[in-house]
Design an enzyme around this catalytic site. Structure first.
Site, mmCIF file in Angstrom:
data_model
loop_
_atom_site.group_PDB
_atom_site.id
_atom_site.type_symbol
_atom_site.label_atom_id
_atom_site.label_comp_id
_atom_site.label_asym_id
_atom_site.label_seq_id
_atom_site.Cartn_x
_atom_site.Cartn_y
_atom_site.Cartn_z
ATOM 1 N N VAL A 95 11.981 17.032 -42.495
ATOM 2 C CA VAL A 95 13.402 17.415 -42.500
ATOM 3 C C VAL A 95 14.218 16.644 -43.530
ATOM 4 O O VAL A 95 15.360 16.992 -43.775
ATOM 5 C CB VAL A 95 14.078 17.221 -41.120
ATOM 6 N N LYS A 96 13.640 15.571 -44.044
ATOM 7 C CA LYS A 96 14.274 14.766 -45.110
ATOM 8 C C LYS A 96 15.739 14.472 -44.799
ATOM 9 O O LYS A 96 16.630 14.693 -45.633
ATOM 10 C CB LYS A 96 14.141 15.466 -46.463
ATOM 11 N N ARG A 97 15.994 13.940 -43.625
ATOM 12 C CA ARG A 97 17.372 13.649 -43.230
ATOM 13 C C ARG A 97 17.860 12.330 -43.821
ATOM 14 O O ARG A 97 17.068 11.423 -44.072
ATOM 15 C CB ARG A 97 17.488 13.567 -41.699
#
Ligand SMILES: O=c1ccn([C@@H]2O[C@H](COP(=O)(O)O)[C@@H](O)[C@H]2O)c(=O)[nH]1
Length: 278
Positions: A95-97
């Site tokens: 999700v590369k938050r």
């Protein structure tokens, strides 16, 4: 409570060093004879879980391909996560938050709190609001035995301009990320729970990964041109900590489940050979 690093270490020992991504691209749905809708998404994901969920150490659903169908797509993601956990795979949600710390706390509870419907073993995170802004994620991961994979040197060609920029102290931006994560993993056994993402495509860059003491996720293999043989140039002495990751290279073999399993076995054998060759 067993840490994520310990669970990952065990899973890799039992199932081998491999992460397979679930990336239901529209083109793959078409190739599999599936409609580009929620039903197609559900059948695609279920097929992958049934084919390889009980044999791969880590499975990495790419959240974007589920989110594009809105709430129903996220519903499919929730059930895919459940099915993967039931099959015994560790689930790494890509999700590369990243955000200011107070918002990162909310992201952390979405993915790393066991009471959340999207609860997974680990997530990917972006450090470009500062590694320190991810502290709430590291804290919740530690509290519940979760893991976080922080982007360091990504597989895409555009990443280098930002990640290899040189900071005032002479280190690259990526090296400062690597060094901060190394501190967080110091002393952890058998492996720390905070990993890094380092693309298999980047070649030798001179970055020092030797002290990370955490897993090194290597996407970019197959479809993006990275090869198992090229991993040594990227990772050097850190090679034993590498978790190779494939999506399209394996998924392209579907929808036949035997063919998906065969593609998985093939890339696993290639990665084992590359990671163990002296
Ligand atoms: O540096 C990065 C970080 C993440 N990814 C993700 O991995 C997969 C790669 O898919 P392939 O089909 O194997 O190319 C995809 O979900 C990316 O978002 C990456 O490629 N590079």
């Amino acid at each position: 409570m067993e840490t994520f690093g310990a669970r990952l270490h065990r899973a890799v020992a039992e199932r081998g060093p491999l992460c397979v991504g679930i990336d239901p691209h529209p083109g793959l749905l078409a190739d599999w004879g599936l409609p580009d809708d929620v039903e197609g998404l559900e059948r695609f994901s279920r097929t992958v879980v049934e084919a390889i969920g009980d044999r791969v150490a880590v499975v990495k659903p790419q959240s974007a391909f589920f989110e594009r169908f809105g709430a129903r797509g996220v519903g499919v993601l929730e059930s895919t996560i459940r099915q993967l956990r039931n099959a015994g795979a560790l689930v790494l949600l890509d999700v590369k938050r990243g955000d200011i710390g107070s918002t990162v706390r909310a992201y952390a509870s979405a993915y790393l709190d066991p009471s959340s419907p999207l609860y997974v073993d680990a997530v990917t995170a972006s450090p470009y609001l500062g590694v320190g802004s991810l502290a709430p994620m590291f804290e919740l991961a530690a509290a519940h035995g979760g893991g976080v994979f922080v982007l360091a040197l990504t597989s895409n060609p555009e990443g280098a301009a930002v990640q290899r920029a040189v900071a005032a102290d002479g280190r690259t931006v990526a090296q400062t990320v690597i060094d901060e994560i190394s501190q967080l993993n110091r002393g952890a056994e058998p492996l720390g729970s905070i990993g890094l993402v380092v693309g298999a495509t980047i070649g030798e860059t001179g970055h020092d990964l030797g002290a990370v003491n955490g897993p090194l996720l290597a996407p970019g293999l197959g479809a993006q041109g990275g090869t198992p043989a090229g991993l040594r140039a990227v990772f050097g002495a850190a090679l034993p900590s590498v978790l190779p990751s494939y999506s399209r290279e394996v998924l392209g073999a579907g929808p036949d489940q035997e063919a998906l399993r065969a593609a998985t076995e093939r890339v696993l054998a290639e990665c084992r050979a590359a990671l163990t060759t002296a």
